[in-house]
Structure formats: structure tokens, C-alpha cells
Design a protein around this motif. Structure first.
Motif, short mmCIF file in Angstrom:
data_model
loop_
_atom_site.label_atom_id
_atom_site.label_comp_id
_atom_site.label_asym_id
_atom_site.label_seq_id
_atom_site.Cartn_x
_atom_site.Cartn_y
_atom_site.Cartn_z
N GLU A 104 10.24 -7.84 21.05
CA GLU A 104 10.19 -6.47 20.80
C GLU A 104 10.51 -6.36 19.03
OE1 GLU A 104 13.33 -2.69 20.91
OE2 GLU A 104 13.71 -4.69 22.04
N THR A 105 11.33 -7.39 18.51
CA THR A 105 11.24 -7.40 16.95
C THR A 105 9.90 -7.83 16.43
OG1 THR A 105 13.50 -7.97 17.11
CG2 THR A 105 12.55 -8.65 15.07
N LEU A 106 9.38 -8.92 16.96
CA LEU A 106 7.84 -9.19 16.56
C LEU A 106 7.14 -8.20 16.48
CD1 LEU A 106 7.68 -12.67 17.82
CD2 LEU A 106 8.08 -12.13 15.60
N GLN A 107 6.98 -7.31 17.57
CA GLN A 107 6.02 -6.26 17.91
C GLN A 107 6.47 -5.19 16.48
OE1 GLN A 107 3.50 -5.80 19.76
NE2 GLN A 107 2.97 -3.99 18.78
N LYS A 108 7.65 -4.75 16.34
CA LYS A 108 8.14 -3.86 15.61
C LYS A 108 7.63 -4.39 13.90
CE LYS A 108 11.92 -1.64 17.81
NZ LYS A 108 13.41 -1.54 17.78
N ILE A 109 7.73 -5.65 13.83
CA ILE A 109 7.13 -6.19 12.52
C ILE A 109 5.48 -5.89 12.26
CG2 ILE A 109 6.70 -8.29 11.19
CD1 ILE A 109 9.62 -9.05 12.16
N GLU A 110 4.89 -6.20 13.64
CA GLU A 110 3.68 -5.99 13.35
C GLU A 110 3.11 -4.53 13.21
OE1 GLU A 110 1.70 -7.70 16.86
OE2 GLU A 110 2.66 -9.72 16.31
N GLU A 111 3.90 -3.65 13.78
CA GLU A 111 3.62 -2.27 13.55
C GLU A 111 3.89 -1.83 12.13
OE1 GLU A 111 6.05 -0.28 16.67
OE2 GLU A 111 4.83 -1.11 18.37
N ALA A 112 5.12 -2.39 11.53
CA ALA A 112 5.41 -1.95 10.36
C ALA A 112 4.34 -2.39 9.28
CB ALA A 112 6.91 -2.55 10.04
N VAL A 113 3.94 -3.48 9.44
CA VAL A 113 2.76 -4.26 8.52
C VAL A 113 1.52 -3.43 8.68
CG1 VAL A 113 1.14 -6.44 8.18
CG2 VAL A 113 3.85 -6.80 8.62
N ALA A 114 1.08 -3.00 9.81
CA ALA A 114 -0.14 -2.14 10.03
C ALA A 114 -0.04 -0.67 9.29
CB ALA A 114 -0.32 -1.92 11.31
N ASP A 115 1.31 -0.39 9.62
CA ASP A 115 1.80 0.98 8.88
C ASP A 115 1.52 0.94 7.14
OD1 ASP A 115 2.20 2.43 11.12
OD2 ASP A 115 4.40 2.31 10.91
N ILE A 116 2.14 -0.31 6.49
CA ILE A 116 1.81 -0.54 5.22
C ILE A 116 0.49 -0.70 4.85
CG2 ILE A 116 2.51 -2.29 3.40
CD1 ILE A 116 5.06 -2.49 4.95
N ARG A 117 -0.38 -1.44 5.54
CA ARG A 117 -1.67 -1.73 5.34
C ARG A 117 -2.62 -0.36 5.35
NH1 ARG A 117 -2.05 -7.61 8.32
NH2 ARG A 117 -1.57 -8.59 6.29
N ALA A 118 -2.14 0.52 6.50
CA ALA A 118 -2.76 1.85 6.42
C ALA A 118 -2.22 2.87 5.56
CB ALA A 118 -2.54 2.36 7.72
N GLY A 119 -1.25 2.51 4.69
CA GLY A 119 -0.94 3.52 3.48
C GLY A 119 0.24 4.42 4.14
N ARG A 120 0.89 4.23 5.42
CA ARG A 120 1.74 5.02 5.77
C ARG A 120 3.19 4.60 5.46
NH1 ARG A 120 -1.92 4.12 10.36
NH2 ARG A 120 -0.50 2.66 11.16
N CYS A 121 3.31 4.76 4.19
CA CYS A 121 4.83 4.08 3.60
C CYS A 121 4.97 5.06 2.24
CB CYS A 121 4.72 2.83 3.53
SG CYS A 121 3.90 2.04 2.46
#
Length: 76
Positions: free
Chosen positions: A46-63
Motif C-alpha cells: 500500500e505504501t509503495l503504491q502511494k509513493i508511485e502515485e505521488a511520483v506520477a502526480d509530481i511528474r504530471a505537474g499536479r503539485c
């Protein structure tokens, strides 16, 4: 059993600087540092999945930049 290791003077100086007290042994200091650096408990799926989602958000500019969030908190 005791083992002797070779350290550069700069490394020894760094170890001396991180000792909690002057009488702390190098063995104690190194073990304390190793305990801080290494966590034997693996991250959950679950934690690894949340980290992957956060990295995807950052790369997509959603931060937002950290300083922007801090300024917003200071205004309230």
C-alpha cells in the motif's frame, strides 16, 4: 573478537563529530548510525503504491511548491 579497520583521518574526524558523548566507542557510534540508516522492515504494498502515485502526480505537474503552501499557512 575485535577487528581493526583503517580510516582516513577525515573519516575519523567525522566519526568523532557524531559521537553522542566523548566516551562513546566507535563501535557504538557506528551501530547507532547504521540503525538510523537501515530499516529492516520493508514498506508495505500500500505504501509503495502511494509513493508511485505521488511520483506520477509530481511528474504530471499536479503539485504545489512547498514555499507556496508555507506562505498560505502564514496568512491564516
Amino acid at each position: 573478537m575485535v577487528t581493526t579497520i583503517q580510516l582516513r583521518p577525515e573519516t575519523k574526524a567525522r566519526l568523532d563529530a557524531v559521537k553522542v558523548h566523548p566516551r562513546e566507542t566507535y563501535d557504538e557510534a557506528l551501530n547507532r548510525l547504521l540503525d538510523m540508516a537501515y530499516d529492516p522492515e520493508p514498506l508495505s504494498e500500500e505504501t509503495l503504491q502511494k509513493i508511485e502515485e505521488a511520483v506520477a502526480d509530481i511528474r504530471a505537474g499536479r503539485c504545489r511548491p512547498f514555499d507556496e503552501v508555507v506562505r498560505e499557512q502564514d496568512l491564516e
